[in-house]
Design an enzyme around this catalytic site. Structure first.
Site, PDB file in Angstrom:
ATOM      1  N   GLU A   1    -102.527 -47.563 -72.327  1.00 36.15           N
ATOM      2  CA  GLU A   1    -103.376 -46.616 -71.587  1.00 36.15           C
ATOM      3  C   GLU A   1    -104.817 -46.796 -72.027  1.00 36.15           C
ATOM      4  O   GLU A   1    -105.073 -47.002 -73.219  1.00 36.15           O
ATOM      5  CB  GLU A   1    -102.947 -45.183 -71.889  1.00 36.15           C
TER       6      GLU A   1
ATOM      7  N   HIS B   1     -89.901 -42.978 -72.506  1.00 33.29           N
ATOM      8  CA  HIS B   1     -90.264 -43.969 -71.490  1.00 33.29           C
ATOM      9  C   HIS B   1     -89.895 -45.406 -71.910  1.00 33.29           C
ATOM     10  O   HIS B   1     -89.305 -46.157 -71.140  1.00 33.29           O
ATOM     11  CB  HIS B   1     -91.767 -43.928 -71.199  1.00 33.29           C
TER      12      HIS B   1
ATOM     13  N   ASP C   1     -87.854 -37.860 -67.044  1.00 30.16           N
ATOM     14  CA  ASP C   1     -88.665 -38.919 -67.638  1.00 30.16           C
ATOM     15  C   ASP C   1     -89.356 -39.541 -66.425  1.00 30.16           C
ATOM     16  O   ASP C   1     -88.721 -40.265 -65.656  1.00 30.16           O
ATOM     17  CB  ASP C   1     -87.788 -39.960 -68.344  1.00 30.16           C
ATOM     18  N   HIS C   2     -90.631 -39.244 -66.245  1.00 25.59           N
ATOM     19  CA  HIS C   2     -91.246 -39.618 -64.965  1.00 25.59           C
ATOM     20  C   HIS C   2     -91.309 -41.130 -64.773  1.00 25.59           C
ATOM     21  O   HIS C   2     -91.471 -41.610 -63.666  1.00 25.59           O
ATOM     22  CB  HIS C   2     -92.610 -38.950 -64.776  1.00 25.59           C
TER      23      HIS C   2
ATOM     24  N   GLY D   1     -94.819 -22.229 -65.128  1.00 24.80           N
ATOM     25  CA  GLY D   1     -95.988 -23.011 -65.556  1.00 24.80           C
ATOM     26  C   GLY D   1     -96.772 -23.487 -64.349  1.00 24.80           C
ATOM     27  O   GLY D   1     -97.446 -24.519 -64.407  1.00 24.80           O
ATOM     28  N   ALA D   2     -96.677 -22.714 -63.237  1.00 30.82           N
ATOM     29  CA  ALA D   2     -97.332 -23.137 -61.994  1.00 30.82           C
ATOM     30  C   ALA D   2     -98.852 -23.164 -62.116  1.00 30.82           C
ATOM     31  O   ALA D   2     -99.529 -23.821 -61.332  1.00 30.82           O
ATOM     32  CB  ALA D   2     -96.918 -22.207 -60.854  1.00 30.82           C
TER      33      ALA D   2
ATOM     34  N   GLY E   1    -100.387 -24.340 -64.732  1.00 30.96           N
ATOM     35  CA  GLY E   1    -100.732 -25.337 -65.752  1.00 30.96           C
ATOM     36  C   GLY E   1    -101.224 -26.648 -65.159  1.00 30.96           C
ATOM     37  O   GLY E   1    -101.238 -26.861 -63.944  1.00 30.96           O
ATOM     38  N   ASP E   2    -101.583 -27.508 -66.098  1.00 30.18           N
ATOM     39  CA  ASP E   2    -102.190 -28.780 -65.741  1.00 30.18           C
ATOM     40  C   ASP E   2    -101.205 -29.718 -65.014  1.00 30.18           C
ATOM     41  O   ASP E   2    -101.551 -30.348 -64.011  1.00 30.18           O
ATOM     42  CB  ASP E   2    -102.648 -29.409 -67.069  1.00 30.18           C
ATOM     43  N   LEU E   3     -99.974 -29.795 -65.509  1.00 27.85           N
ATOM     44  CA  LEU E   3     -98.996 -30.691 -64.899  1.00 27.85           C
ATOM     45  C   LEU E   3     -98.736 -30.276 -63.446  1.00 27.85           C
ATOM     46  O   LEU E   3     -98.674 -31.104 -62.539  1.00 27.85           O
ATOM     47  CB  LEU E   3     -97.670 -30.659 -65.685  1.00 27.85           C
TER      48      LEU E   3
HETATM   49  C1  BG6 Z   1     -96.617 -38.800 -70.576  1.00 27.41           C
HETATM   50  C2  BG6 Z   1     -97.246 -38.708 -71.928  1.00 27.41           C
HETATM   51  O1  BG6 Z   1     -95.221 -38.634 -70.674  1.00 27.41           O
HETATM   52  O2  BG6 Z   1     -96.888 -40.071 -70.002  1.00 27.41           O
HETATM   53  C3  BG6 Z   1     -98.736 -38.965 -71.847  1.00 27.41           C
HETATM   54  O3  BG6 Z   1     -97.020 -37.408 -72.467  1.00 27.41           O
HETATM   55  C4  BG6 Z   1     -99.008 -40.265 -71.152  1.00 27.41           C
HETATM   56  O4  BG6 Z   1     -99.319 -38.972 -73.142  1.00 27.41           O
HETATM   57  C5  BG6 Z   1     -98.271 -40.319 -69.816  1.00 27.41           C
HETATM   58  O5  BG6 Z   1    -100.407 -40.354 -70.927  1.00 27.41           O
HETATM   59  C6  BG6 Z   1     -98.402 -41.678 -69.183  1.00 27.41           C
HETATM   60  O6  BG6 Z   1     -97.884 -41.615 -67.888  1.00 27.41           O
HETATM   61  P1  BG6 Z   1     -98.360 -42.632 -66.779  1.00 27.41           P
HETATM   62  O7  BG6 Z   1     -97.475 -42.366 -65.621  1.00 27.41           O
HETATM   63  O8  BG6 Z   1     -99.793 -42.340 -66.508  1.00 27.41           O
HETATM   64  O9  BG6 Z   1     -98.171 -43.978 -67.392  1.00 27.41           O
END
Ligand code: BG6
Length: 504
Positions: free
Chosen positions: A229, A253, A190-191, A26-27, A29-31
């Site tokens: 957000e 999250h 989970d970022h 997926g290199a 892609g957007d992410l």
């Molecule tokens: C992602 C969601 O996991 O986290 C998005 O899929 C969301 O919908 C994003 O916008 C929010 O991440 P952050 O780091 O900008 O708070």
């Protein structure tokens, strides 16, 4: 700046990983463009991406690829060309077996580079959810996930959410993954776990003596966790229409943040010990039946407002969409520490600002000696851990204001991460997680049982919406507002209110 004993210094130095081949599906892609390449570049500039490492970019066509990646990297502070030299293109359709033959040959060539030993392989699957299990299966069939034993290079796979769409599908995904991988080879991202404040929760609680004794139902009135957000669904309607907010934010999250804030102290700060404690918290969250969900949850969707379009007007969204872009819930962690303490969680798109935080609201004093000021007039102290946009902490306490003897009111002590001297260049959450992935440290990744427990919690809610939507109507809120009025009611009926969501 803090004074530290000399031996302490070692803990503040990042460990540089040995050379690795990062295989990025997926290199194109957007992410990858927005987060993964800039993060890898951040590691490169900080000397944390070994110069013998390679990044294999798997994508359909390489046309214009390097230019696109270059344009997404910051112009100053590093050598973009040297970084781009680490990129190799492996083009083709990774839904076809031939692709994996080509990848195998590439990795074989990497293992036989002159003067460089075979190195660890990190497969990053930034692919659509339905392509995930198939890609793992194809990697396995090509023999690319094999490890030859202790001390030999490993093969780890980083997966992006969603991990299923409910309990059933996540168990099925897990079953498929475990046909080809051991659990310790799977790194589920989970970022939020890569964010400094989220990591700081454990340090704050367990490396200090002043908070932990108060961290329970005797002193805490309630907890509020918010991920707000200001953005709308942007260009992700295709995904979002299938997902909605609970799957997108609550199940991962928000639960990660809640479990870190509520967990017991682990015996050691190691991956499994921490995750065992998180798991116990998620297991202890009260499982609601349909009627209880109706009483304890609100779902919303944004409509046009403040000059912004409504969700149903966004490109790719169906005109009658019932997908929730906002949710709020009142949860309880049924264990001795938290009995009776509500955890209010909320998240939404198109709210007034980007604001993520955990607020611990302490109880009011039981008795006021400051007659005639009654105890009810003195607000409880609040500790807020700010996750974004500004990372830091605020502690609001009562203090005397200059003036008459009983003139008192809330006063806030601020701490901002930006004021601390930096010990690392790894500031982006994805960079932290990619670095840990290359080091083989799974602490900040999600373990399968935590995900299962999260789905156990939320699947009845999702089923209720699907099977009996009239029971919990969708509440509409204007874009740019703080969410539906019903969400405010959820707290008002308990005599509480949400913290404001504010710009700046
Ligand atoms: C992602 C969601 O996991 O986290 C998005 O899929 C969301 O919908 C994003 O916008 C929010 O991440 P952050 O780091 O900008 O708070």
């Amino acid at each position: 700046m803090m004074d530290r004993p000399e031996w302490f210094g070692d803990f503040c130095v990042e460990t540089a990983p040995t050379p690795a081949v990062v295989v990025l599906f997926g290199a194109g892609g957007d992410l990858a463009k927005r987060k993964l390449f800039p993060s890898l570049y951040q590691l490169f500039c900080a000397g944390l991406l070994h110069r013998d490492s390679r990044i294999a970019c798997c994508l359909r066509s390489g046309e214009g690829f390097r230019e696109k990646i270059r344009a997404g990297l910051p112009e100053d502070g590093g050598d973009r060309e040297a970084f781009l030299d680490l990129l190799d293109l492996v083009t083709g359709d990774y839904r076809k077996p031939e692709f994996f033959q080509g990848l195998k040959e590439y990795l074989h060539a990497m293992d036989h580079r002159q003067g460089i030993k075979p190195c660890n392989r990190l497969f990053y699957l930034a692919v659509p959810p339905d392509a995930c299990a198939g890609t793992v299966e194809a990697l396995s069939h090509a023999g690319l996930l094999e490890e030859s034993g202790s001390g030999a290079p490993w093969s780890h796979v980083i997966l992006e959410k969603p991990f299923g769409k409910d309990l059933q599908s996540s168990l099925e995904l897990d079953r498929l993954l475990h046909c080809y991988l051991r659990e310790d080879q799977i790194y589920r991202i989970d970022h939020y776990l890569g964010k400094e404040t989220v990591q700081n929760i454990a340090i704050l609680r367990f490396a200090n003596t002043i908070f932990e004794p108060l961290w329970n139902n005797r002193y805490i009135d309630h907890v509020q966790i918010t991920i707000a957000e200001d953005l709308g669904v942007e260009h992700r309607a295709g995904y979002y229409e299938q997902s909605g907010l609970v799957r997108d934010m609550f199940q991962n999250h928000l639960l990660e943040m809640l479990s870190l804030a509520a967990m017991e102290m682990p015996d050691t700060f190691t991956a499994d010990a921490v995750r065992d404690e998180q798991r116990k918290v998620i297991d202890a969250i009260r499982r609601y039946d349909a009627a209880e969900w109706v009483a304890n949850c609100v779902r919303g969707q944004y409509i046009a407002g403040n000059g912004m379009a409504g969700y149903r007007e966004e490109p790719g969204v169906s005109a009658g969409s019932m997908v929730e872009t906002y949710a709020a819930a009142r949860l309880f962690v049924d264990n001795p520490r938290w009995a009776g303490v509500p955890f209010y969680i909320r998240s939404g798109k198109r709210l007034p600002a980007r604001q993520s935080e955990i607020a611990i609201v302490f109880k009011r004093i039981a008795h006021s000696v400051f007659a005639p000021v009654p105890a009810e007039a003195i607000t409880g102290d609040t500790l807020v851990m700010h996750v974004q946009p500004e990372e830091g902490m605020d502690l609001t306490i009562q203090a005397k204001h200059p003036g008459p003897r009983l003139c008192m009111g809330p006063m806030t002590l601020h701490f901002h991460y930006s004021e601390l001297a930096k010990t690392t260049e790894v500031t982006e959450a994805y960079a932290r997680l990619l670095l840990d992935g290359m080091l083989g440290d799974p602490t900040l990744f999600m373990r399968s049982d935590l995900i299962t427990s999260g789905w156990e919690l939320f699947t009845p809610l999702l089923q209720l919406w699907e099977k009996d939507p009239a029971k919990m109507p969708l509440c509409f809120y204007p874009a740019g507002s703080e969410g539906p009025a019903e969400s405010a009611q959820l707290l008002l009926r308990d005599g509480r209110e949400w913290r404001p969501i504010r710009q700046g």
